[in-house]
Each structure stands twice: as C-alpha cells, then as structure tokens.
Design a protein around this motif. Sequence first.
Motif, PDB file in Angstrom:
ATOM      1  N   ALA A 160      -6.049   7.904  -6.735  1.00  0.00           N
ATOM      2  CA  ALA A 160      -5.842   7.964  -8.178  1.00  0.00           C
ATOM      3  C   ALA A 160      -5.772   9.416  -8.642  1.00  0.00           C
ATOM      4  N   ASP A 161      -4.916   9.681  -9.583  1.00  0.00           N
ATOM      5  CA  ASP A 161      -4.809  10.983 -10.234  1.00  0.00           C
ATOM      6  C   ASP A 161      -4.337  12.107  -9.312  1.00  0.00           C
ATOM      7  N   GLU A 162      -3.567  11.784  -8.260  1.00  0.00           N
ATOM      8  CA  GLU A 162      -2.954  12.832  -7.463  1.00  0.00           C
ATOM      9  C   GLU A 162      -1.477  12.510  -7.280  1.00  0.00           C
ATOM     10  N   SER A 163      -0.695  13.539  -7.074  1.00  0.00           N
ATOM     11  CA  SER A 163       0.733  13.342  -6.812  1.00  0.00           C
ATOM     12  C   SER A 163       0.933  13.010  -5.341  1.00  0.00           C
ATOM     13  N   LEU A 164       2.124  12.556  -4.998  1.00  0.00           N
ATOM     14  CA  LEU A 164       2.441  12.284  -3.599  1.00  0.00           C
ATOM     15  C   LEU A 164       2.319  13.556  -2.753  1.00  0.00           C
ATOM     16  N   ILE A 165       2.759  14.665  -3.290  1.00  0.00           N
ATOM     17  CA  ILE A 165       2.677  15.935  -2.571  1.00  0.00           C
ATOM     18  C   ILE A 165       1.221  16.345  -2.380  1.00  0.00           C
ATOM     19  N   GLU A 166       0.416  16.221  -3.420  1.00  0.00           N
ATOM     20  CA  GLU A 166      -1.013  16.539  -3.291  1.00  0.00           C
ATOM     21  C   GLU A 166      -1.679  15.642  -2.254  1.00  0.00           C
ATOM     22  N   ALA A 167      -1.300  14.367  -2.220  1.00  0.00           N
ATOM     23  CA  ALA A 167      -1.867  13.439  -1.236  1.00  0.00           C
ATOM     24  C   ALA A 167      -1.502  13.858   0.182  1.00  0.00           C
ATOM     25  N   ALA A 168      -0.258  14.269   0.393  1.00  0.00           N
ATOM     26  CA  ALA A 168       0.178  14.695   1.722  1.00  0.00           C
ATOM     27  C   ALA A 168      -0.568  15.951   2.164  1.00  0.00           C
ATOM     28  N   GLU A 169      -0.729  16.911   1.270  1.00  0.00           N
ATOM     29  CA  GLU A 169      -1.478  18.120   1.603  1.00  0.00           C
ATOM     30  C   GLU A 169      -2.942  17.795   1.899  1.00  0.00           C
ATOM     31  N   ARG A 170      -3.553  16.943   1.086  1.00  0.00           N
ATOM     32  CA  ARG A 170      -4.958  16.569   1.271  1.00  0.00           C
ATOM     33  C   ARG A 170      -5.172  15.835   2.586  1.00  0.00           C
ATOM     34  N   GLU A 171      -4.343  14.835   2.857  1.00  0.00           N
ATOM     35  CA  GLU A 171      -4.503  14.053   4.087  1.00  0.00           C
ATOM     36  C   GLU A 171      -4.326  14.933   5.325  1.00  0.00           C
ATOM     37  N   THR A 172      -3.372  15.845   5.281  1.00  0.00           N
ATOM     38  CA  THR A 172      -3.155  16.738   6.423  1.00  0.00           C
ATOM     39  C   THR A 172      -4.395  17.604   6.661  1.00  0.00           C
ATOM     40  N   LEU A 173      -4.950  18.156   5.601  1.00  0.00           N
ATOM     41  CA  LEU A 173      -6.153  18.979   5.739  1.00  0.00           C
ATOM     42  C   LEU A 173      -7.335  18.146   6.236  1.00  0.00           C
ATOM     43  N   GLU A 174      -7.550  16.981   5.643  1.00  0.00           N
ATOM     44  CA  GLU A 174      -8.703  16.148   6.007  1.00  0.00           C
ATOM     45  C   GLU A 174      -8.630  15.641   7.447  1.00  0.00           C
ATOM     46  N   GLU A 175      -7.430  15.398   7.939  1.00  0.00           N
ATOM     47  CA  GLU A 175      -7.288  14.801   9.269  1.00  0.00           C
ATOM     48  C   GLU A 175      -7.060  15.826  10.380  1.00  0.00           C
ATOM     49  N   THR A 176      -6.658  17.047  10.034  1.00  0.00           N
ATOM     50  CA  THR A 176      -6.324  18.030  11.077  1.00  0.00           C
ATOM     51  C   THR A 176      -7.016  19.383  10.912  1.00  0.00           C
ATOM     52  N   GLY A 177      -7.501  19.689   9.712  1.00  0.00           N
ATOM     53  CA  GLY A 177      -8.040  21.013   9.448  1.00  0.00           C
ATOM     54  C   GLY A 177      -6.970  22.038   9.091  1.00  0.00           C
ATOM     55  N   TRP A 178      -5.711  21.597   9.028  1.00  0.00           N
ATOM     56  CA  TRP A 178      -4.605  22.502   8.702  1.00  0.00           C
ATOM     57  C   TRP A 178      -4.252  22.421   7.217  1.00  0.00           C
ATOM     58  N   THR A 179      -4.151  23.584   6.589  1.00  0.00           N
ATOM     59  CA  THR A 179      -3.575  23.690   5.249  1.00  0.00           C
ATOM     60  C   THR A 179      -2.073  23.848   5.444  1.00  0.00           C
ATOM     61  N   VAL A 180      -1.303  23.029   4.714  1.00  0.00           N
ATOM     62  CA  VAL A 180       0.150  23.081   4.849  1.00  0.00           C
ATOM     63  C   VAL A 180       0.802  23.241   3.485  1.00  0.00           C
ATOM     64  N   GLU A 181       2.009  23.736   3.518  1.00  0.00           N
ATOM     65  CA  GLU A 181       2.868  23.764   2.330  1.00  0.00           C
ATOM     66  C   GLU A 181       3.921  22.677   2.538  1.00  0.00           C
ATOM     67  N   ILE A 182       3.974  21.721   1.632  1.00  0.00           N
ATOM     68  CA  ILE A 182       4.985  20.669   1.703  1.00  0.00           C
ATOM     69  C   ILE A 182       6.313  21.289   1.287  1.00  0.00           C
ATOM     70  N   THR A 183       7.337  21.122   2.139  1.00  0.00           N
ATOM     71  CA  THR A 183       8.606  21.810   1.907  1.00  0.00           C
ATOM     72  C   THR A 183       9.757  20.895   1.525  1.00  0.00           C
TER      73      THR A 183
ATOM     74  N   HIS B   6       0.852  -1.183   0.000  1.00  0.00           N
ATOM     75  CA  HIS B   6       0.000   0.000   0.000  1.00  0.00           C
ATOM     76  C   HIS B   6       0.892   1.239   0.000  1.00  0.00           C
ATOM     77  N   LEU B   7       0.569   2.191  -0.856  1.00  0.00           N
ATOM     78  CA  LEU B   7       1.356   3.425  -0.967  1.00  0.00           C
ATOM     79  C   LEU B   7       0.705   4.503  -0.113  1.00  0.00           C
ATOM     80  N   THR B   8       1.449   4.984   0.890  1.00  0.00           N
ATOM     81  CA  THR B   8       0.916   5.987   1.806  1.00  0.00           C
ATOM     82  C   THR B   8       1.847   7.192   1.891  1.00  0.00           C
ATOM     83  N   VAL B   9       1.295   8.274   2.422  1.00  0.00           N
ATOM     84  CA  VAL B   9       2.052   9.497   2.667  1.00  0.00           C
ATOM     85  C   VAL B   9       1.847   9.888   4.129  1.00  0.00           C
ATOM     86  N   ALA B  10       2.794  10.630   4.664  1.00  0.00           N
ATOM     87  CA  ALA B  10       2.674  11.199   6.006  1.00  0.00           C
ATOM     88  C   ALA B  10       3.365  12.553   5.981  1.00  0.00           C
TER      89      ALA B  10
END
Length: 144
Positions: free
Chosen positions: A41-64, A6-10
């Motif tokens: 599907a159809d998202e980059s690893l960076i987009e997945a990390a930003e999405r998961e962070t927002l969905e799970e915490t309510g925080w918008t982040v910039e992946i650095t 399984h491919l995951t991001v954190a």
Amino acid sequence: MRFKPHLTVATIVEDSGRFLMVEERQDGRTVLNQPAGHLEADESLIEAAERETLEETGWTVEITSLVGLYLFTARNGITYQRTCFAGRPLAHDAARVLDEGIIGAHWMTLDQLQNTPTELRSHLVLDCIRDYLEKPHYPLDLIR
C-alpha cells in the motif's frame, strides 16, 4: 467468486553478462527467482521493485526501464500479474539481513540459469530474462 490477481514486481539486474538472482525457499523446495515481491500500500510499482531488490539481495538499484507485463497462474490456482523492470546496480550492503525465506543472492549467467540443478520458481524467470535480452524496453513514464 470475484477474481483477485496478486500484483507483483520483479527486477532484472544485469552486470557484465550476469544476472542478480535470489535463491529462496518456496513450498519446501529451493528455487531461483529474480528479486521480486508484492506491491505494498502507498508505494509505486517502481518503489516496490527497488524495495524488493534491496530486501532480497542487499543491492540498491536504479530502475531504468520496463521490460514487460506478465500474467501467471500458479499451481495453487492464484493468478499473479508481474510487472518486470530492468535495473542498474548501484551499491551493495553485504551486512544487510535479507528477507525471511531468502537463502542468498547470486550473480549468474544465462547459461548457468538454463543448466542449474536448482529449480526456477516459474517459467517467468527465463521468460523475463529473454525478453530483457531480445525485446524492446519501455520508458518508465509509461507508468502513471
């Protein structure tokens, strides 16, 4: 049988020595984890990390930066490849409804995490934070 990890991001989000953590339910127990989840599907690893962070915490982040790549086999025998990023907090939506199974988001120090009575989801939680603190970070253009 074909091997299908399984491919995951954190995302490691640090602010003034505190880390953004997710308290969630997993297999009937309460655990702490970084904001994390599966690539869709159809998202980059960076987009997945930003999405998961927002969905799970309510925080918008910039992946650095990229912190590291990790393989982990869970107790159920499923293998996960985790791509761990560092992110900078930008804005918080306190009214946002968090993903199902998420109890809440908390800012915690490394000492609090190491001494918490709440279980960590896996050893990767502290492994990723230690790597974030002690090892080089990699530029995002490494990912194609």
